[in-house]
Design a protein around this motif. Structure first.
Motif, PDB file in Angstrom:
ATOM      1  N   LEU A  69       0.739  -1.429   0.008  1.00  0.00           N
ATOM      2  CA  LEU A  69      -0.038  -0.083  -0.138  1.00  0.00           C
ATOM      3  C   LEU A  69       0.952   1.268  -0.052  1.00  0.00           C
ATOM      4  O   LEU A  69       0.085   2.549   0.064  1.00  0.00           O
ATOM      5  CB  LEU A  69      -0.772   0.130   1.391  1.00  0.00           C
ATOM      6  N   GLY A  70       2.018   1.152   0.140  1.00  0.00           N
ATOM      7  CA  GLY A  70       3.065   2.502  -0.005  1.00  0.00           C
ATOM      8  C   GLY A  70       3.204   2.917   1.479  1.00  0.00           C
ATOM      9  O   GLY A  70       3.825   3.842   1.431  1.00  0.00           O
ATOM     10  N   GLU A  71       3.041   2.324   2.370  1.00  0.00           N
ATOM     11  CA  GLU A  71       3.006   2.855   3.920  1.00  0.00           C
ATOM     12  C   GLU A  71       4.308   2.556   4.325  1.00  0.00           C
ATOM     13  O   GLU A  71       4.373   1.480   5.420  1.00  0.00           O
ATOM     14  CB  GLU A  71       1.861   2.241   4.693  1.00  0.00           C
ATOM     15  N   PHE A  72       5.288   2.910   3.843  1.00  0.00           N
ATOM     16  CA  PHE A  72       6.728   2.418   4.045  1.00  0.00           C
ATOM     17  C   PHE A  72       7.226   2.683   5.544  1.00  0.00           C
ATOM     18  O   PHE A  72       7.865   1.621   6.011  1.00  0.00           O
ATOM     19  CB  PHE A  72       7.758   3.284   3.049  1.00  0.00           C
ATOM     20  N   GLU A  73       6.727   3.624   6.294  1.00  0.00           N
ATOM     21  CA  GLU A  73       7.110   3.782   7.542  1.00  0.00           C
ATOM     22  C   GLU A  73       6.418   2.690   8.543  1.00  0.00           C
ATOM     23  O   GLU A  73       7.255   2.122   9.303  1.00  0.00           O
ATOM     24  CB  GLU A  73       6.732   5.181   8.088  1.00  0.00           C
ATOM     25  N   LEU A  74       5.194   2.514   8.305  1.00  0.00           N
ATOM     26  CA  LEU A  74       4.462   1.361   9.128  1.00  0.00           C
ATOM     27  C   LEU A  74       5.320   0.043   8.619  1.00  0.00           C
ATOM     28  O   LEU A  74       5.397  -0.742   9.597  1.00  0.00           O
ATOM     29  CB  LEU A  74       3.099   1.397   8.542  1.00  0.00           C
ATOM     30  N   ALA A  75       5.572  -0.023   7.467  1.00  0.00           N
ATOM     31  CA  ALA A  75       6.193  -1.505   7.016  1.00  0.00           C
ATOM     32  C   ALA A  75       7.455  -1.681   7.794  1.00  0.00           C
ATOM     33  O   ALA A  75       7.849  -2.633   8.296  1.00  0.00           O
ATOM     34  CB  ALA A  75       6.426  -1.356   5.431  1.00  0.00           C
ATOM     35  N   ARG A  76       8.467  -0.713   7.803  1.00  0.00           N
ATOM     36  CA  ARG A  76       9.653  -0.718   8.453  1.00  0.00           C
ATOM     37  C   ARG A  76       9.466  -0.804   9.990  1.00  0.00           C
ATOM     38  O   ARG A  76      10.238  -2.031  10.405  1.00  0.00           O
ATOM     39  CB  ARG A  76      10.476   0.631   8.160  1.00  0.00           C
ATOM     40  N   VAL A  77       8.316  -0.171  10.685  1.00  0.00           N
ATOM     41  CA  VAL A  77       8.163  -0.691  11.843  1.00  0.00           C
ATOM     42  C   VAL A  77       7.916  -2.096  12.154  1.00  0.00           C
ATOM     43  O   VAL A  77       8.499  -2.710  12.910  1.00  0.00           O
ATOM     44  CB  VAL A  77       7.267   0.647  12.518  1.00  0.00           C
ATOM     45  N   ARG A  78       7.133  -2.469  11.438  1.00  0.00           N
ATOM     46  CA  ARG A  78       6.394  -3.853  11.534  1.00  0.00           C
ATOM     47  C   ARG A  78       7.519  -4.814  11.349  1.00  0.00           C
ATOM     48  O   ARG A  78       7.749  -5.786  12.372  1.00  0.00           O
ATOM     49  CB  ARG A  78       5.528  -4.355  10.601  1.00  0.00           C
ATOM     50  N   TYR A  79       8.462  -4.701  10.501  1.00  0.00           N
ATOM     51  CA  TYR A  79       9.481  -5.727  10.056  1.00  0.00           C
ATOM     52  C   TYR A  79      10.545  -5.632  11.097  1.00  0.00           C
ATOM     53  O   TYR A  79      11.251  -6.424  11.538  1.00  0.00           O
ATOM     54  CB  TYR A  79       9.872  -5.562   8.691  1.00  0.00           C
ATOM     55  N   LYS A  80      10.959  -4.315  11.589  1.00  0.00           N
ATOM     56  CA  LYS A  80      11.879  -4.280  12.639  1.00  0.00           C
ATOM     57  C   LYS A  80      11.589  -5.068  13.940  1.00  0.00           C
ATOM     58  O   LYS A  80      12.160  -5.536  14.947  1.00  0.00           O
ATOM     59  CB  LYS A  80      12.082  -2.919  12.937  1.00  0.00           C
ATOM     60  N   ASP A  81       9.999  -5.023  14.182  1.00  0.00           N
ATOM     61  CA  ASP A  81       9.442  -5.676  15.384  1.00  0.00           C
ATOM     62  C   ASP A  81       9.772  -6.978  15.135  1.00  0.00           C
ATOM     63  O   ASP A  81       9.901  -7.938  16.133  1.00  0.00           O
ATOM     64  CB  ASP A  81       8.006  -5.190  15.379  1.00  0.00           C
ATOM     65  N   VAL A  82       9.555  -7.594  14.024  1.00  0.00           N
ATOM     66  CA  VAL A  82       9.516  -8.969  13.622  1.00  0.00           C
ATOM     67  C   VAL A  82      10.894  -9.375  13.995  1.00  0.00           C
ATOM     68  O   VAL A  82      11.221 -10.328  14.658  1.00  0.00           O
ATOM     69  CB  VAL A  82       9.332  -9.354  12.356  1.00  0.00           C
ATOM     70  N   LEU A  83      11.926  -8.556  13.678  1.00  0.00           N
ATOM     71  CA  LEU A  83      13.304  -8.985  13.623  1.00  0.00           C
ATOM     72  C   LEU A  83      13.696  -8.940  15.115  1.00  0.00           C
ATOM     73  O   LEU A  83      14.656  -9.861  15.621  1.00  0.00           O
ATOM     74  CB  LEU A  83      14.190  -7.853  13.034  1.00  0.00           C
ATOM     75  N   ALA A  84      13.081  -8.236  16.015  1.00  0.00           N
ATOM     76  CA  ALA A  84      13.311  -7.854  17.419  1.00  0.00           C
ATOM     77  C   ALA A  84      12.891  -9.111  18.360  1.00  0.00           C
ATOM     78  O   ALA A  84      13.305  -9.635  19.367  1.00  0.00           O
ATOM     79  CB  ALA A  84      12.808  -6.712  18.083  1.00  0.00           C
ATOM     80  N   ARG A  85      11.713  -9.950  17.796  1.00  0.00           N
ATOM     81  CA  ARG A  85      11.060 -10.689  18.537  1.00  0.00           C
ATOM     82  C   ARG A  85      10.876 -12.123  18.173  1.00  0.00           C
ATOM     83  O   ARG A  85      10.637 -13.178  18.887  1.00  0.00           O
ATOM     84  CB  ARG A  85       9.505 -10.134  18.774  1.00  0.00           C
ATOM     85  N   MET A  86      10.904 -12.467  16.755  1.00  0.00           N
ATOM     86  CA  MET A  86      10.742 -13.669  16.403  1.00  0.00           C
ATOM     87  C   MET A  86      12.016 -14.547  16.202  1.00  0.00           C
ATOM     88  O   MET A  86      13.229 -13.912  16.289  1.00  0.00           O
ATOM     89  CB  MET A  86      10.207 -13.604  14.819  1.00  0.00           C
ATOM     90  N   ASP A  87      11.833 -15.855  16.517  1.00  0.00           N
ATOM     91  CA  ASP A  87      12.883 -16.682  16.767  1.00  0.00           C
ATOM     92  C   ASP A  87      13.894 -16.762  15.336  1.00  0.00           C
ATOM     93  O   ASP A  87      15.014 -16.847  15.441  1.00  0.00           O
ATOM     94  CB  ASP A  87      12.341 -18.223  17.226  1.00  0.00           C
ATOM     95  N   ARG A  88      13.184 -16.974  14.429  1.00  0.00           N
ATOM     96  CA  ARG A  88      13.993 -16.975  13.104  1.00  0.00           C
ATOM     97  C   ARG A  88      13.244 -16.106  12.001  1.00  0.00           C
ATOM     98  O   ARG A  88      12.608 -16.342  11.117  1.00  0.00           O
ATOM     99  CB  ARG A  88      13.706 -18.448  12.484  1.00  0.00           C
ATOM    100  N   PRO A  89      13.562 -14.819  12.476  1.00  0.00           N
ATOM    101  CA  PRO A  89      12.843 -13.680  11.839  1.00  0.00           C
ATOM    102  C   PRO A  89      13.168 -13.674  10.290  1.00  0.00           C
ATOM    103  O   PRO A  89      12.670 -13.239   9.562  1.00  0.00           O
ATOM    104  CB  PRO A  89      13.278 -12.411  12.389  1.00  0.00           C
ATOM    105  N   HIS A  90      14.568 -14.016  10.032  1.00  0.00           N
ATOM    106  CA  HIS A  90      14.815 -13.994   8.601  1.00  0.00           C
ATOM    107  C   HIS A  90      14.298 -14.943   7.599  1.00  0.00           C
ATOM    108  O   HIS A  90      14.378 -14.612   6.382  1.00  0.00           O
ATOM    109  CB  HIS A  90      16.549 -14.132   8.370  1.00  0.00           C
ATOM    110  N   GLU A  91      13.598 -15.981   8.245  1.00  0.00           N
ATOM    111  CA  GLU A  91      12.720 -16.733   7.263  1.00  0.00           C
ATOM    112  C   GLU A  91      11.591 -16.085   7.048  1.00  0.00           C
ATOM    113  O   GLU A  91      10.826 -16.480   6.024  1.00  0.00           O
ATOM    114  CB  GLU A  91      12.456 -18.055   8.135  1.00  0.00           C
ATOM    115  N   MET A  92      11.388 -15.178   7.412  1.00  0.00           N
ATOM    116  CA  MET A  92      10.040 -14.240   6.991  1.00  0.00           C
ATOM    117  C   MET A  92      10.851 -13.245   6.023  1.00  0.00           C
ATOM    118  O   MET A  92      10.006 -12.189   5.594  1.00  0.00           O
ATOM    119  CB  MET A  92       9.512 -13.610   8.129  1.00  0.00           C
ATOM    120  N   PHE A  93      11.675 -13.026   5.667  1.00  0.00           N
ATOM    121  CA  PHE A  93      12.678 -12.177   4.731  1.00  0.00           C
ATOM    122  C   PHE A  93      12.297 -10.751   5.177  1.00  0.00           C
ATOM    123  O   PHE A  93      12.503  -9.984   4.347  1.00  0.00           O
ATOM    124  CB  PHE A  93      11.898 -12.298   3.257  1.00  0.00           C
TER     125      PHE A  93
END
Length: 552
Positions: free
Chosen positions: A200-224
């Motif tokens: 949807l072009g909401e790049f700031e929200l996308a960045r926040v969400r993916y950084k959250d995944v990197l911080a909390r998920m066991d294998r975040p890079h499998e989510m690309f």
């Protein structure tokens, strides 16, 4: 252990029921009375309600819907009415072509059990097949609101993905955010939110969400996640902490090859943003080597598709249907400017882009599978199906754009189905196309050729052969990426004139432009003002990627 035992038991029961149905089919071949069905029902009497319903489901799958309805009547007489019976009856009615009855039964099943995911997906699929995406979205939205209240993350994700596949990405994003706000902070939901925000072009929200995944998920890079973060902005500072997150990703422990390659593609994109072309080239070489080794490329399948593209055999759909719209097909090599072309065209008030529609290939298979004497009818039916998905249930337009680049392989079906079709062929510097393809991490198997420059060269040569073949037989407008970016207003006016759209259009950016749904590799670029910096970009890389010389 208990779960494995239950799965084995279910598998054994299903195998037994399937064997009964196979016996029923053999029985029908010699006894055309009601005898085979009576014997099948008698054999099922010692089975449970669930097993009998599974029998009905298998009968529908094997094209025996009337037999399935008879079995379900027996189930209801023995066990009473149930939402699951209505659900299976709905499937049988759909197989019989009785879509209104199918809808009614599915609605009744949902009313009795609002949490029954299968009924909800079934009804939404019925609507989607008829192009009624708004109606499908209402059903799915209602279900999602209940799933959020019940905390059913797995089912919620299934519906969100269905919505995304139906191009109702804005609704999926809204529901995803509602789920997160309600306290469902499952990392999979957060990653889904990031993906939808990107589209949807909401790049700031996308960045926040993916950084959250990197911080909390066991294998975040499998989510690309790292590769996704690299797509959320143009990097200008080598010390950007977001860049550091991406650069650290390929070294994470226990990465799958695909996840490592994804992270490397993200790194290469940032190196390119920073002007570190040698580092980008080195990283790209490693990333492409990994994915090429993982996925390969089916050259035999490609050759068969080329053979089909160069040998038209379908009768033209010149009778029976009078379409009141003009389909516009934008084709080309991927990364040749098809997204930009569609974006410019739809600035006109009478033009609507449907993005990349992905079912022309299935329709081609359907038409070719018809007996020669029935091909004309099959072409007509295929055109009706396609038109349904093109028009949908929103406000009508005069021109509809399908910008799937690989439709260049299906021009026989396109011109057979729609004698009034307009085809725009996108071209771009071969070196720039090759480099851009080598920069991308694709998900579709159709683009597996992109991880080898040699394969890219073969596909590019084959593309040129196909377009030369068809341009000698049909009127096709050829545009170029270089012309689009140097003179967007003039070139857009010429394309609109070609498709028959009156007057020109205003290319001034509008307030809602950045929220348009873009699901291709051009997620970032297509939302920026038209720029020329990617013209002849390959020249910056020839020193580090000498194979680009074969495209010059």
């Amino acid at each position: 252990m208990m779960q494995i035992a239950n799965e084995n038991k279910t598998s054994a029961v299903n195998a037994h029921v399937a064997a009964l149905i196979d016996a029923f089919e053999r029985d029908v071949q010699t006894d055309h009375s009601s005898g085979p069905l009576v014997r099948l029902v008698a054999n099922l009497t010692r089975h449970s309600q669930h097993d009998m319903e599974m029998c009905a489901l298998l009968l529908v799958q094997k094209q025996w819907p009337n037999a399935a309805l008879a079995v379900l009547d027996v189930v209801e007489s023995r066990y009473g009415s149930a939402s699951s019976i209505d659900y299976h009856r709905a499937g049988a009615m759909r197989a019989l072509g009785k879509l209104d009855e199918s809808d009614t039964l599915a609605k009744r099943a949902i009313a009795a059990d609002p949490a029954h995911l299968e009924s909800v997906i079934f009804l939404a699929s019925n609507y989607r097949e008829r192009g009624q995406l708004r109606a499908a979205a209402v059903v799915l939205r209602d279900y999602c609101q209940g799933a959020i209240a019940r905390g059913e993350v797995d089912n919620l994700l299934a519906v969100l993905r269905f919505l995304s596949e139906s191009v109702e990405i804005d609704i999926a994003a809204e529901l995803c955010e509602a789920a997160i706000r309600s306290g469902l902070d499952d990392p999979r939901l957060i990653a889904e939110s990031g993906k939808l925000a990107l589209q949807l072009g909401e790049f700031e929200l996308a960045r926040v969400r993916y950084k959250d995944v990197l911080a909390r998920m066991d294998r975040p890079h499998e989510m690309f996640s790292a590769q996704a973060i690299s797509q959320t902005k143009k990097f200008s500072d080598p010390d950007d902490p977001d860049a550091a997150l991406v650069f650290s990703a390929p070294g994470a422990p226990d990465l799958s090859p695909t996840a490592r390659a994804s992270a490397l593609f993200g790194c290469a994109k940032i190196y390119d943003d920073l002007g570190s072309f040698q580092a980008a080239a080195t990283t790209l070489r490693e990333a492409n080597h990994i994915i090429h080794a993982e996925r390969g490329w089916d050259e035999g399948e490609w050759s068969a598709r080329m053979e089909r593209a160069l040998h038209p055999e379908l009768p033209r759909n010149e009778q029976g249907i009078d379409f009141d719209f003009i389909p516009v097909f934008v084709v080309g090599m991927p990364r040749s400017g098809t997204t930009l072309t569609a974006e410019l065209l739809q600035k006109h008030p009478q033009v609507r882009s449907r993005g990349e529609l992905n079912f022309m290939r299935q329709l081609d298979g359907y038409v070719l599978s018809a007996p020669p004497q029935s091909r004309q009818d099959a072409v007509r039916h295929a055109s009706e199906i396609y038109a349904t998905h093109l028009l949908r249930d929103d406000e009508r337009s005069r021109f509809y754009v399908d910008k799937n680049p690989m439709n260049f392989l299906l021009l026989d079906l396109i011109f057979a189905s729609f004698p009034n079709a307009k085809v725009i062929c996108c071209t771009r510097s071969k070196g720039d196309v090759a480099l851009s393809l080598w920069f991308q991490f694709f998900t579709s198997p159709l683009t597996n050729f992109c991880y080898s420059l040699g394969n890219i060269k073969q596909v590019m040569d084959d593309y040129n052969r196909v377009m030369q073949f068809w341009m000698s037989r049909q009127v096709i407008y050829e545009t170029s990426y270089e012309c689009l970016v140097s003179d967007p207003q003039g070139e857009t006016s010429r394309m609109l004139d070609f498709i028959g759209a009156p007057d020109t259009c205003d290319l001034t950016p509008r307030a809602n432009d950045k929220r348009r749904i873009i699901s291709t590799a051009s997620i970032w670029q297509a939302r920026q003002p038209v720029y020329t910096s990617s013209v002849a970009k390959y020249k910056k890389y020839v020193e580090w990627i000498p194979e680009l010389g074969m495209f010059l």
